[in-house]
Design a protein around this motif. Structure first.
Motif, short mmCIF file in Angstrom:
data_model
loop_
_atom_site.label_atom_id
_atom_site.label_comp_id
_atom_site.label_asym_id
_atom_site.label_seq_id
_atom_site.Cartn_x
_atom_site.Cartn_y
_atom_site.Cartn_z
N LYS A 10 61.07 24.89 29.35
CA LYS A 10 60.63 23.50 29.37
C LYS A 10 59.42 23.25 30.27
O LYS A 10 59.16 22.13 30.67
CB LYS A 10 61.79 22.60 29.81
CG LYS A 10 62.97 22.63 28.84
CD LYS A 10 64.12 21.78 29.36
CE LYS A 10 65.31 21.86 28.42
NZ LYS A 10 66.47 21.06 28.92
N ILE A 11 58.70 24.32 30.61
CA ILE A 11 57.48 24.13 31.42
C ILE A 11 56.43 23.45 30.55
O ILE A 11 56.05 23.97 29.49
CB ILE A 11 56.96 25.48 31.94
CG1 ILE A 11 58.02 26.15 32.82
CG2 ILE A 11 55.66 25.28 32.74
CD1 ILE A 11 57.63 27.53 33.32
N PRO A 12 55.93 22.31 30.96
CA PRO A 12 55.00 21.55 30.10
C PRO A 12 53.58 22.10 30.10
O PRO A 12 53.19 22.91 30.95
CB PRO A 12 55.03 20.15 30.72
CG PRO A 12 55.30 20.41 32.17
CD PRO A 12 56.24 21.59 32.20
N LEU A 13 52.82 21.64 29.13
CA LEU A 13 51.39 21.93 29.04
C LEU A 13 50.69 21.34 30.27
O LEU A 13 51.12 20.32 30.79
CB LEU A 13 50.84 21.28 27.78
CG LEU A 13 49.40 21.58 27.34
CD1 LEU A 13 49.34 22.94 26.69
CD2 LEU A 13 48.93 20.51 26.37
N PRO A 14 49.63 22.00 30.79
CA PRO A 14 48.90 21.39 31.90
C PRO A 14 48.46 19.97 31.54
O PRO A 14 48.06 19.71 30.40
CB PRO A 14 47.68 22.31 32.07
CG PRO A 14 48.14 23.62 31.54
CD PRO A 14 49.06 23.29 30.40
N PRO A 15 48.57 19.03 32.48
CA PRO A 15 48.19 17.64 32.16
C PRO A 15 46.73 17.51 31.77
O PRO A 15 45.88 18.32 32.17
CB PRO A 15 48.48 16.89 33.47
CG PRO A 15 48.52 17.94 34.53
CD PRO A 15 49.01 19.19 33.87
N LEU A 16 46.44 16.49 30.98
CA LEU A 16 45.08 16.27 30.48
C LEU A 16 44.08 16.17 31.62
O LEU A 16 42.96 16.67 31.52
CB LEU A 16 45.05 15.01 29.62
CG LEU A 16 43.69 14.63 29.01
CD1 LEU A 16 43.19 15.75 28.10
CD2 LEU A 16 43.80 13.32 28.24
#
Length: 393
Positions: free
Chosen positions: A124-130
């Motif tokens: 569940k590690i998210p994509l780097p923030p925008l």
């Protein structure tokens, strides 16, 4: 960290209960767990938690398991959970009595359930923030400013001719590591280029890297340190896993070195554009070699403002052994090859690990600014406060 205390407070109870379930006495179960944390960087702090356990809780092991998993979920994805998995596996493997085979199966099911839940949590590690992605443009400033900063970077370390192989990032060549190499050379290290053109992160580089590693090892008649930036760190870890007898240590810079099969990154789109197939589809076996932890010292440099790679994928399990360090710097992913903090950390850790020492405390103001001792802060943060110990007792 208070959150780490919470995790180990419930986990130690689960581990001891698992030992008692295996037929050990409470005292024996606690002793077995104490043996498992000898390489843990917070060994002394965890001992306090283990010694505070005064009752047998094996009949409540399901509740302890659920609570431990819940804490892990609340804390979020973390490579350090692999240490917990290994501790439980070892405790489970102590069963040898024939009459306890049914309990043995149940014990294994507890361990497998824990591992399965941890696997789900770590996906569940998210994509780097925008914002981080947009801020990657500051790498232009980092690469241009290094020419002005470089003359002022301290050069106290003595490399003594020790061999260091540097591997560039994805889509990078030997120019990408030029400042790191230049700095290490100025300190007396003997550096070696990758010399395989642009790094496309493909498995076919491995045989040539193995040959190069062997040649350097033979030339110096000593183990070789490997420094890999981003995709280069992937190869550094694979080399260490395959040839620990030839590798002194590895140091990765913003490198995704675990969980890559499930990693979310904007780089995947670029990878698939050049390859025509997904990274997972073509390199499943290759990427699987990243999961084991090398039997050599490991240093992972990462930045939480990384706009290309989720920073949690760039950290190894510090709780697994005392010679594994994660060090945070400030900057972009693309600018790490021209980051003064990265240069300082790289030289200091290469020297410290070769000498078998902890990294030295830095003295000058510029070093204090560029190179904070993050893991020392972590140790102080983890230290159990007296009121907490009194409550446990």
């Amino acid at each position: 960290m208070e959150e780490t205390q919470i995790l180990y407070r419930i986990f130690t109870r689960l581990a001891v209960a698992l030992g008692v379930l295996n037929g050990l006495s409470l005292k024996e179960a606690k002793k077995l767990l104490l043996q498992q944390i000898k390489e843990h960087p917070f060994e002394n702090e965890i001992k306090v938690l283990i010694n505070a356990i005064k009752e047998d809780e094996h009949e409540s092991i399901e509740q302890l398991l659920d609570k431990t998993i819940l804490v892990c979920e609340e804390l979020g994805s973390n490579r350090n959970y692999i240490t917990l998995e290994i501790i439980l596996e070892h405790i489970a493997s102590t069963i040898s009595n024939d009459e306890n085979q049914e309990e043995y199966k149940y014990t294994n099911s507890i361990v497998e359930r824990f591992k399965k839940e941890i696997t789900l949590i770590n996906k569940k590690i998210p994509l780097p923030p925008l914002f981080n992605m947009v801020m990657e443009t500051r790498s232009l400033l980092e690469w241009s400013s290094i020419y002005c900063i470089y003359p002022f970077i301290p050069k106290r370390i003595k490399g003594e001719g020790k061999p260091v192989l540097l591997i560039p990032p994805y889509l990078g060549d030997d120019f990408s590591t030029s400042f790191v190499r230049k700095y290490l050379q100025s300190l007396g290290f003997t550096t070696y280029k990758w010399e395989l053109g642009f790094n496309m992160v493909k498995a076919h580089y491995i045989p040539r890297l193995e040959e190069k590693l062997h040649d350097i090892y033979q030339k110096h008649n000593e183990k070789v340190s490997i420094v890999g930036w981003s995709g280069g760190g992937i190869f550094a870890k694979i080399m260490a896993n395959r040839h620990p007898n030839q590798v002194e240590q590895i140091l990765t810079i913003g490198s995704p070195i675990w969980g890559v099969m499930d990693m979310k990154t904007p780089v995947y789109g670029l990878l698939e554009f050049f390859r025509g197939k997904s990274l997972k589809e073509r390199n499943e076996r290759f990427l699987a070699e990243l999961e084991p932890i090398p039997k050599v010292p490991v240093t992972c440099i990462y930045t939480k403002t990384d706009g290309l790679v989720p920073w949690k994928h760039c950290m190894e399990a510090e709780t697994f052994r005392k010679d594994i360090k994660n060090i945070e710097v400030f900057g972009s992913h693309s600018g790490m090859g021209a980051n003064a903090s990265v240069l300082l950390v790289t030289a200091n850790m290469l020297s410290a690990n070769i000498q078998g020492k902890k990294i030295r405390d830095v003295g000058s103001n510029i070093e204090r600014y560029l190179y904070p001792n993050f893991w020392n802060k972590a140790r102080k943060a983890f230290k159990i406060k007296k009121p907490i110990v009194q409550v446990i007792k």
